[in-house]
Scaffold this motif. Sequence first.
Motif, PDB file in Angstrom:
ATOM      1  N   LEU A  75       0.855  -1.190   0.000  1.00 27.71           N
ATOM      2  CA  LEU A  75       0.000   0.000   0.000  1.00 27.71           C
ATOM      3  C   LEU A  75       0.884   1.230   0.000  1.00 27.71           C
ATOM      4  O   LEU A  75       1.872   1.292   0.736  1.00 27.71           O
ATOM      5  CB  LEU A  75      -0.896   0.040   1.242  1.00 27.71           C
ATOM      6  CG  LEU A  75      -1.583   1.388   1.513  1.00 27.71           C
ATOM      7  CD1 LEU A  75      -2.727   1.618   0.535  1.00 27.71           C
ATOM      8  CD2 LEU A  75      -2.077   1.496   2.935  1.00 27.71           C
ATOM      9  N   ARG A  77       0.202   5.618  -0.087  1.00 29.00           N
ATOM     10  CA  ARG A  77      -0.527   6.874  -0.270  1.00 29.00           C
ATOM     11  C   ARG A  77       0.497   8.000  -0.199  1.00 29.00           C
ATOM     12  O   ARG A  77       1.287   8.055   0.730  1.00 29.00           O
ATOM     13  CB  ARG A  77      -1.579   7.081   0.832  1.00 29.00           C
ATOM     14  CG  ARG A  77      -2.545   5.931   1.030  1.00 29.00           C
ATOM     15  CD  ARG A  77      -3.420   5.648  -0.176  1.00 29.00           C
ATOM     16  NE  ARG A  77      -4.205   6.798  -0.622  1.00 29.00           N
ATOM     17  CZ  ARG A  77      -5.335   7.201  -0.040  1.00 29.00           C
ATOM     18  NH1 ARG A  77      -5.782   6.604   1.040  1.00 29.00           N
ATOM     19  NH2 ARG A  77      -6.012   8.227  -0.541  1.00 29.00           N
ATOM     20  N   PHE A  84      -9.360   5.749  -3.776  1.00 30.93           N
ATOM     21  CA  PHE A  84      -9.386   4.519  -2.991  1.00 30.93           C
ATOM     22  C   PHE A  84     -10.803   4.144  -2.533  1.00 30.93           C
ATOM     23  O   PHE A  84     -10.974   3.157  -1.817  1.00 30.93           O
ATOM     24  CB  PHE A  84      -8.461   4.643  -1.771  1.00 30.93           C
ATOM     25  CG  PHE A  84      -7.027   4.311  -2.081  1.00 30.93           C
ATOM     26  CD1 PHE A  84      -6.441   3.160  -1.579  1.00 30.93           C
ATOM     27  CD2 PHE A  84      -6.251   5.146  -2.877  1.00 30.93           C
ATOM     28  CE1 PHE A  84      -5.123   2.836  -1.858  1.00 30.93           C
ATOM     29  CE2 PHE A  84      -4.929   4.844  -3.163  1.00 30.93           C
ATOM     30  CZ  PHE A  84      -4.362   3.687  -2.659  1.00 30.93           C
ATOM     31  N   TYR A  91     -10.435  -4.085  -4.386  1.00 30.47           N
ATOM     32  CA  TYR A  91      -9.556  -4.349  -3.249  1.00 30.47           C
ATOM     33  C   TYR A  91      -9.062  -5.789  -3.241  1.00 30.47           C
ATOM     34  O   TYR A  91      -7.994  -6.079  -2.695  1.00 30.47           O
ATOM     35  CB  TYR A  91     -10.254  -4.000  -1.938  1.00 30.47           C
ATOM     36  CG  TYR A  91     -10.087  -2.545  -1.573  1.00 30.47           C
ATOM     37  CD1 TYR A  91      -8.931  -2.099  -0.949  1.00 30.47           C
ATOM     38  CD2 TYR A  91     -11.075  -1.615  -1.875  1.00 30.47           C
ATOM     39  CE1 TYR A  91      -8.765  -0.761  -0.623  1.00 30.47           C
ATOM     40  CE2 TYR A  91     -10.914  -0.270  -1.557  1.00 30.47           C
ATOM     41  CZ  TYR A  91      -9.757   0.149  -0.930  1.00 30.47           C
ATOM     42  OH  TYR A  91      -9.580   1.478  -0.620  1.00 30.47           O
ATOM     43  N   TRP A 103      -2.730  -0.120  -4.267  1.00 29.36           N
ATOM     44  CA  TRP A 103      -3.086  -1.185  -3.325  1.00 29.36           C
ATOM     45  C   TRP A 103      -2.800  -2.505  -4.023  1.00 29.36           C
ATOM     46  O   TRP A 103      -3.265  -2.751  -5.131  1.00 29.36           O
ATOM     47  CB  TRP A 103      -4.562  -1.066  -2.957  1.00 29.36           C
ATOM     48  CG  TRP A 103      -5.115  -2.216  -2.172  1.00 29.36           C
ATOM     49  CD1 TRP A 103      -5.801  -3.292  -2.657  1.00 29.36           C
ATOM     50  CD2 TRP A 103      -5.040  -2.387  -0.753  1.00 29.36           C
ATOM     51  NE1 TRP A 103      -6.154  -4.135  -1.629  1.00 29.36           N
ATOM     52  CE2 TRP A 103      -5.707  -3.606  -0.454  1.00 29.36           C
ATOM     53  CE3 TRP A 103      -4.483  -1.635   0.285  1.00 29.36           C
ATOM     54  CZ2 TRP A 103      -5.819  -4.079   0.857  1.00 29.36           C
ATOM     55  CZ3 TRP A 103      -4.594  -2.109   1.584  1.00 29.36           C
ATOM     56  CH2 TRP A 103      -5.267  -3.310   1.858  1.00 29.36           C
ATOM     57  N   GLY A 190     -13.026   4.050   2.201  1.00 31.27           N
ATOM     58  CA  GLY A 190     -11.881   3.259   1.797  1.00 31.27           C
ATOM     59  C   GLY A 190     -12.236   1.790   1.908  1.00 31.27           C
ATOM     60  O   GLY A 190     -13.408   1.412   1.908  1.00 31.27           O
ATOM     61  N   THR A 203      -6.419   3.853   3.794  1.00 31.81           N
ATOM     62  CA  THR A 203      -7.086   3.965   2.500  1.00 31.81           C
ATOM     63  C   THR A 203      -8.161   5.051   2.484  1.00 31.81           C
ATOM     64  O   THR A 203      -8.918   5.166   1.521  1.00 31.81           O
ATOM     65  CB  THR A 203      -7.726   2.622   2.096  1.00 31.81           C
ATOM     66  OG1 THR A 203      -8.745   2.291   3.054  1.00 31.81           O
ATOM     67  CG2 THR A 203      -6.692   1.519   2.047  1.00 31.81           C
ATOM     68  N   ALA A 219      -6.273   9.703   5.583  1.00 35.38           N
ATOM     69  CA  ALA A 219      -5.375   8.573   5.809  1.00 35.38           C
ATOM     70  C   ALA A 219      -4.697   8.787   7.160  1.00 35.38           C
ATOM     71  O   ALA A 219      -3.834   9.656   7.301  1.00 35.38           O
ATOM     72  CB  ALA A 219      -4.334   8.491   4.693  1.00 35.38           C
TER      73      ALA A 219
END
Length: 242
Positions: A75, A77, A84, A91, A103, A190, A203, A219
Amino acid sequence: MLLFFSCSNKVIVFTVFQVSKSDCFLAKDCSDVYACGYSTSGVYSVSSVDGPLQVYCEMVSGGQMTEDTGRYVILRRMNGEVNFFRPWKSYKWGFGNKGGEYWLGVEFMHQLTRYKLRVDLEDFEGQKAYALYKSFSVDSEADGYKLHVSGFVDGGAGDSLSPHNGMKFSTFDKDQDLLGDNCALKYYQGGFWYKNCYYTNPTGNYLWEKDNRVTNTGATWYYWKKSWNSLKSISMKIRRVK
């Protein structure tokens, strides 16, 4: 640009960002790529049950080669370039830009065994911290992709992931959390191993501002500074335990 090196007396060809498959070698993970002689961080092909898988391999930690060199990112960000707020299928199989925000996919995480996890954090003031977990694994889809994480070692971030241990994975279209409402849908937009609801939500919506009045939706990693404020960057990286 192509780079060449030999492994087991055969030549393997790489681009700057991606290792190509050869009859000599298809890495199981990033530590195999590194062990075979390639030390530049970037996107590589590794093997999975479902065929070759593109992952981002981090070969250098803190500017130096260490025993943990060869992690791959599950992962990342960093700038809000990727949405997301996605359904279960996304996912499950993964999404995003392997060289940027992405992801990996919980199905691919499930296929891994005997891995440890590192979580790196940075806030909008440039401060950094991390958390280590000596054991990380994910159950099958039939078991809800339940999370198993243990062996926390503090790198200044505090432990915001252990409260999610034993939880099934949830998205807005597949609610497996313990809250009466759907955490992914109602609050955080998320997908994660929500409980009721979270101590970390990597997420969640990416918030560009460093406005401390904006909380609970970004996040986050609560036990760093005991704050719900959104982070500038957060990444989760794994490496096979020897």
